[in-house]
Design a protein around this motif. Structure first.
Motif, PDB file in Angstrom:
ATOM      1  N   ASP A 250      46.052  71.011  74.463  1.00  0.00           N
ATOM      2  CA  ASP A 250      46.851  72.226  74.518  1.00  0.00           C
ATOM      3  C   ASP A 250      47.308  72.600  73.111  1.00  0.00           C
ATOM      4  O   ASP A 250      47.021  71.901  72.127  1.00  0.00           O
ATOM      5  CB  ASP A 250      48.036  72.072  75.471  1.00  0.00           C
ATOM      6  CG  ASP A 250      48.978  70.934  75.084  1.00  0.00           C
ATOM      7  OD1 ASP A 250      48.960  70.490  73.910  1.00  0.00           O
ATOM      8  OD2 ASP A 250      49.748  70.485  75.958  1.00  0.00           O
ATOM      9  N   GLU A 251      48.030  73.703  73.011  1.00  0.00           N
ATOM     10  CA  GLU A 251      48.415  74.215  71.698  1.00  0.00           C
ATOM     11  C   GLU A 251      49.340  73.257  70.953  1.00  0.00           C
ATOM     12  O   GLU A 251      49.221  73.091  69.736  1.00  0.00           O
ATOM     13  CB  GLU A 251      49.085  75.586  71.856  1.00  0.00           C
ATOM     14  CG  GLU A 251      49.143  76.398  70.583  1.00  0.00           C
ATOM     15  CD  GLU A 251      49.425  77.874  70.813  1.00  0.00           C
ATOM     16  OE1 GLU A 251      49.467  78.612  69.822  1.00  0.00           O
ATOM     17  OE2 GLU A 251      49.579  78.277  71.980  1.00  0.00           O
ATOM     18  N   ALA A 252      50.240  72.588  71.689  1.00  0.00           N
ATOM     19  CA  ALA A 252      51.168  71.648  71.054  1.00  0.00           C
ATOM     20  C   ALA A 252      50.430  70.458  70.460  1.00  0.00           C
ATOM     21  O   ALA A 252      50.701  70.019  69.334  1.00  0.00           O
ATOM     22  CB  ALA A 252      52.200  71.171  72.072  1.00  0.00           C
ATOM     23  N   ARG A 253      49.467  69.935  71.208  1.00  0.00           N
ATOM     24  CA  ARG A 253      48.661  68.808  70.722  1.00  0.00           C
ATOM     25  C   ARG A 253      47.825  69.255  69.513  1.00  0.00           C
ATOM     26  O   ARG A 253      47.666  68.513  68.543  1.00  0.00           O
ATOM     27  CB  ARG A 253      47.762  68.312  71.849  1.00  0.00           C
ATOM     28  CG  ARG A 253      46.688  67.298  71.458  1.00  0.00           C
ATOM     29  CD  ARG A 253      47.206  65.906  71.369  1.00  0.00           C
ATOM     30  NE  ARG A 253      46.099  64.946  71.385  1.00  0.00           N
ATOM     31  CZ  ARG A 253      46.150  63.747  70.819  1.00  0.00           C
ATOM     32  NH1 ARG A 253      47.248  63.352  70.199  1.00  0.00           N
ATOM     33  NH2 ARG A 253      45.123  62.937  70.869  1.00  0.00           N
ATOM     34  N   ALA A 254      47.282  70.456  69.572  1.00  0.00           N
ATOM     35  CA  ALA A 254      46.504  70.994  68.453  1.00  0.00           C
ATOM     36  C   ALA A 254      47.342  71.030  67.185  1.00  0.00           C
ATOM     37  O   ALA A 254      46.885  70.630  66.106  1.00  0.00           O
ATOM     38  CB  ALA A 254      45.990  72.386  68.796  1.00  0.00           C
ATOM     39  N   LEU A 255      48.571  71.499  67.292  1.00  0.00           N
ATOM     40  CA  LEU A 255      49.454  71.596  66.139  1.00  0.00           C
ATOM     41  C   LEU A 255      49.780  70.213  65.585  1.00  0.00           C
ATOM     42  O   LEU A 255      49.764  69.999  64.359  1.00  0.00           O
ATOM     43  CB  LEU A 255      50.747  72.322  66.519  1.00  0.00           C
ATOM     44  CG  LEU A 255      51.776  72.516  65.393  1.00  0.00           C
ATOM     45  CD1 LEU A 255      51.180  73.340  64.255  1.00  0.00           C
ATOM     46  CD2 LEU A 255      53.034  73.190  65.934  1.00  0.00           C
ATOM     47  N   ALA A 256      50.026  69.253  66.473  1.00  0.00           N
ATOM     48  CA  ALA A 256      50.359  67.897  66.036  1.00  0.00           C
ATOM     49  C   ALA A 256      49.194  67.252  65.278  1.00  0.00           C
ATOM     50  O   ALA A 256      49.394  66.616  64.234  1.00  0.00           O
ATOM     51  CB  ALA A 256      50.739  67.042  67.242  1.00  0.00           C
ATOM     52  N   ILE A 257      47.982  67.435  65.780  1.00  0.00           N
ATOM     53  CA  ILE A 257      46.803  66.881  65.114  1.00  0.00           C
ATOM     54  C   ILE A 257      46.607  67.543  63.755  1.00  0.00           C
ATOM     55  O   ILE A 257      46.358  66.879  62.748  1.00  0.00           O
ATOM     56  CB  ILE A 257      45.543  67.050  65.991  1.00  0.00           C
ATOM     57  CG1 ILE A 257      45.642  66.159  67.241  1.00  0.00           C
ATOM     58  CG2 ILE A 257      44.275  66.699  65.198  1.00  0.00           C
ATOM     59  CD1 ILE A 257      44.552  66.428  68.255  1.00  0.00           C
ATOM     60  N   TYR A 258      46.740  68.870  63.723  1.00  0.00           N
ATOM     61  CA  TYR A 258      46.525  69.603  62.485  1.00  0.00           C
ATOM     62  C   TYR A 258      47.509  69.154  61.404  1.00  0.00           C
ATOM     63  O   TYR A 258      47.143  68.976  60.244  1.00  0.00           O
ATOM     64  CB  TYR A 258      46.668  71.109  62.735  1.00  0.00           C
ATOM     65  CG  TYR A 258      46.299  71.964  61.549  1.00  0.00           C
ATOM     66  CD1 TYR A 258      44.974  72.067  61.127  1.00  0.00           C
ATOM     67  CD2 TYR A 258      47.263  72.667  60.835  1.00  0.00           C
ATOM     68  CE1 TYR A 258      44.615  72.844  60.042  1.00  0.00           C
ATOM     69  CE2 TYR A 258      46.920  73.452  59.746  1.00  0.00           C
ATOM     70  CZ  TYR A 258      45.601  73.528  59.350  1.00  0.00           C
ATOM     71  OH  TYR A 258      45.250  74.297  58.274  1.00  0.00           O
ATOM     72  N   GLN A 259      48.757  68.933  61.798  1.00  0.00           N
ATOM     73  CA  GLN A 259      49.779  68.513  60.836  1.00  0.00           C
ATOM     74  C   GLN A 259      49.529  67.104  60.314  1.00  0.00           C
ATOM     75  O   GLN A 259      49.902  66.784  59.180  1.00  0.00           O
ATOM     76  CB  GLN A 259      51.163  68.608  61.486  1.00  0.00           C
ATOM     77  CG  GLN A 259      51.617  70.049  61.697  1.00  0.00           C
ATOM     78  CD  GLN A 259      52.940  70.145  62.435  1.00  0.00           C
ATOM     79  OE1 GLN A 259      53.353  69.225  63.144  1.00  0.00           O
ATOM     80  NE2 GLN A 259      53.621  71.282  62.274  1.00  0.00           N
ATOM     81  N   ALA A 260      48.879  66.267  61.131  1.00  0.00           N
ATOM     82  CA  ALA A 260      48.621  64.885  60.723  1.00  0.00           C
ATOM     83  C   ALA A 260      47.338  64.728  59.912  1.00  0.00           C
ATOM     84  O   ALA A 260      47.144  63.731  59.217  1.00  0.00           O
ATOM     85  CB  ALA A 260      48.555  63.981  61.956  1.00  0.00           C
ATOM     86  N   MET A 261      46.463  65.734  59.973  1.00  0.00           N
ATOM     87  CA  MET A 261      45.177  65.669  59.296  1.00  0.00           C
ATOM     88  C   MET A 261      45.309  65.839  57.788  1.00  0.00           C
ATOM     89  O   MET A 261      46.271  66.424  57.297  1.00  0.00           O
ATOM     90  CB  MET A 261      44.243  66.784  59.829  1.00  0.00           C
ATOM     91  CG  MET A 261      43.748  66.568  61.236  1.00  0.00           C
ATOM     92  SD  MET A 261      42.961  68.056  61.941  1.00  0.00           S
ATOM     93  CE  MET A 261      41.670  68.395  60.751  1.00  0.00           C
ATOM     94  N   GLY A 262      44.323  65.337  57.082  1.00  0.00           N
ATOM     95  CA  GLY A 262      44.243  65.550  55.644  1.00  0.00           C
ATOM     96  C   GLY A 262      43.548  66.873  55.347  1.00  0.00           C
ATOM     97  O   GLY A 262      43.392  67.719  56.231  1.00  0.00           O
ATOM     98  N   PRO A 263      43.120  67.074  54.086  1.00  0.00           N
ATOM     99  CA  PRO A 263      42.415  68.306  53.699  1.00  0.00           C
ATOM    100  C   PRO A 263      41.191  68.543  54.596  1.00  0.00           C
ATOM    101  O   PRO A 263      40.441  67.606  54.896  1.00  0.00           O
ATOM    102  CB  PRO A 263      42.003  68.039  52.253  1.00  0.00           C
ATOM    103  CG  PRO A 263      42.970  67.001  51.775  1.00  0.00           C
ATOM    104  CD  PRO A 263      43.271  66.136  52.961  1.00  0.00           C
ATOM    105  N   ALA A 264      40.995  69.782  55.008  1.00  0.00           N
ATOM    106  CA  ALA A 264      39.962  70.083  55.994  1.00  0.00           C
ATOM    107  C   ALA A 264      38.943  71.097  55.487  1.00  0.00           C
ATOM    108  O   ALA A 264      39.206  71.871  54.574  1.00  0.00           O
ATOM    109  CB  ALA A 264      40.614  70.609  57.275  1.00  0.00           C
ATOM    110  N   THR A 265      37.762  71.063  56.114  1.00  0.00           N
ATOM    111  CA  THR A 265      36.739  72.089  55.940  1.00  0.00           C
ATOM    112  C   THR A 265      36.781  72.961  57.183  1.00  0.00           C
ATOM    113  O   THR A 265      36.733  72.440  58.304  1.00  0.00           O
ATOM    114  CB  THR A 265      35.347  71.449  55.792  1.00  0.00           C
ATOM    115  OG1 THR A 265      35.336  70.606  54.649  1.00  0.00           O
ATOM    116  CG2 THR A 265      34.267  72.508  55.648  1.00  0.00           C
ATOM    117  N   GLU A 266      36.898  74.267  57.012  1.00  0.00           N
ATOM    118  CA  GLU A 266      37.046  75.167  58.147  1.00  0.00           C
ATOM    119  C   GLU A 266      35.878  76.150  58.203  1.00  0.00           C
ATOM    120  O   GLU A 266      35.475  76.705  57.176  1.00  0.00           O
ATOM    121  CB  GLU A 266      38.376  75.915  58.052  1.00  0.00           C
ATOM    122  CG  GLU A 266      39.582  74.972  58.002  1.00  0.00           C
ATOM    123  CD  GLU A 266      40.912  75.699  57.926  1.00  0.00           C
ATOM    124  OE1 GLU A 266      40.909  76.933  57.747  1.00  0.00           O
ATOM    125  OE2 GLU A 266      41.956  75.026  58.061  1.00  0.00           O
TER     126      GLU A 266
END
Length: 332
Positions: free
Chosen positions: A41-57
């Motif tokens: 869900d959106e909350a889990r998505a936000l939590a993962i994104y905040q914990a991730m390092g530099p990303a390729t999009e």
């Protein structure tokens, strides 16, 4: 049969990919099943994104990756998938059209944001996906362009479409239109976890003739039939007109009722990221089919495209697939 406007039309979840390199500890900390795709869900998505390092999009989505690959070979390609009229949706639309793909699905004016998949790539090249479907889950039968489907030699569907209920209806509508126009319908099983969720329904799609061609990897095939590889391959040959099974470094097999053709994997220098390997394999194979190549040549085209994609980060080609095919004497 009337002439075609498109070689292949893909229908799938329009997803924006956010890729990051991570280790197994990160996966364990965040309770992720390595190598699979989890819906979040959106909350889990936000939590993962905040914990991730530099990303390729970049723009992604399984069927969309395949369709972009087909365009890279020089095929006439089209795509149906739902985004929202937000910034990511605008980027997604521009990106897929810039790749030479016809994309005319009307974006959603309200509701969830454009879908995103947070893809963790471990040092062994394995990818673990966490997908927020967002607007993609709102694909409905009304989004299916009947004229485009009927004018496409092959309609290609992704197994992930079976998650949202309205997309199932869109899937079946597209198959009905395609078969009514004398076209072929292909389905990729997407991943073993997806097969686990919808095993009986996928088998019914195959046995009822709703789909003609199945793409699967070895894990998906054995999950589908809940048996070993050899027994599963035998069952596949009875259930569908044509089955294509990828086996990583072992290459692939192309199975019909009459025979089984084995095609070796294409050699690579190094494995970087398996994201999109199956998607691009399907692109090459389908390109061969629409060019009336034999099954061995189709398998080689698939292997070539998969080899290109796994040697860099991301699921979109960085080299011209058409030029690579020419260099290796394959049909273009």
């Amino acid at each position: 049969m009337t002439s075609t406007k498109y070689d292949v039309l893909g229908i799938g979840n329009a997803i924006f990919d956010v890729l990051v390199q991570a280790d197994d500890t990160f996966l364990a900390t965040h309770e992720m099943s390595k190598g699979g795709m989890a819906l979040i869900d959106e909350a889990r998505a936000l939590a993962i994104y905040q914990a991730m390092g530099p990303a390729t999009e970049m723009s992604g989505g399984s069927a969309a990756n395949t369709i972009v690959g087909l365009a890279g070979f020089g095929a006439r390609a089209a795509y149906i998938g739902k985004v929202k009229n937000d910034k990511i949706g605008e980027f997604y639309t521009h990106d897929i059209r810039a790749a030479g793909v016809a994309f005319d699905t009307v974006p959603a004016a309200s509701g969830p944001a454009t879908g995103c998949s947070y893809i963790l790539v471990t040092p062994d090249g394995e990818r673990t996906m966490n997908t927020y479907l967002g607007a993609a889950q709102d694909l409905t039968p009304a989004d299916i362009d009947a004229d485009a489907v009927a004018a496409s030699a092959i309609v290609y569907l992704e197994g992930y479409l079976w998650d949202p209920a309205s997309a199932k209806e869109a899937f079946v509508k597209a198959s009905t239109i395609a078969h009514g126009a004398g076209r072929q319908v292909a389905l990729t099983l997407s991943d073993a976890f997806c097969v686990g969720r919808y095993r009986s329904e996928f088998l019914e799609l195959m046995r009822s003739g709703t789909v003609d061609l199945i793409f699967a990897n070895e894990a998906e095939l054995t999950s589908l039939y809940e048996t070993d590889y050899d027994a599963a391959l035998t069952a596949l040959r009875h259930d569908v007109k044509l089955g294509v099974v990828t086996r990583s470094e072992k290459g692939c097999v192309v199975a019909s009722k009459d025979n089984v053709v084995a095609v070796p994997a294409f050699p690579i220098d190094r494995l970087v990221d398996t994201t999109g390997a199956g998607d691009l394999f399907a692109a090459g194979f389908l390109f061969g089919l629409v060019r009336s190549a034999d099954h061995t040549a189709c398998g080689k085209l698939g292997a070539l495209a998969a080899a290109e994609i796994i040697q860099h980060i991301g699921a979109r080609p960085q080299a011209s697939l058409k030029d690579l095919a020419k260099q290796h004497g394959l049909p273009v």
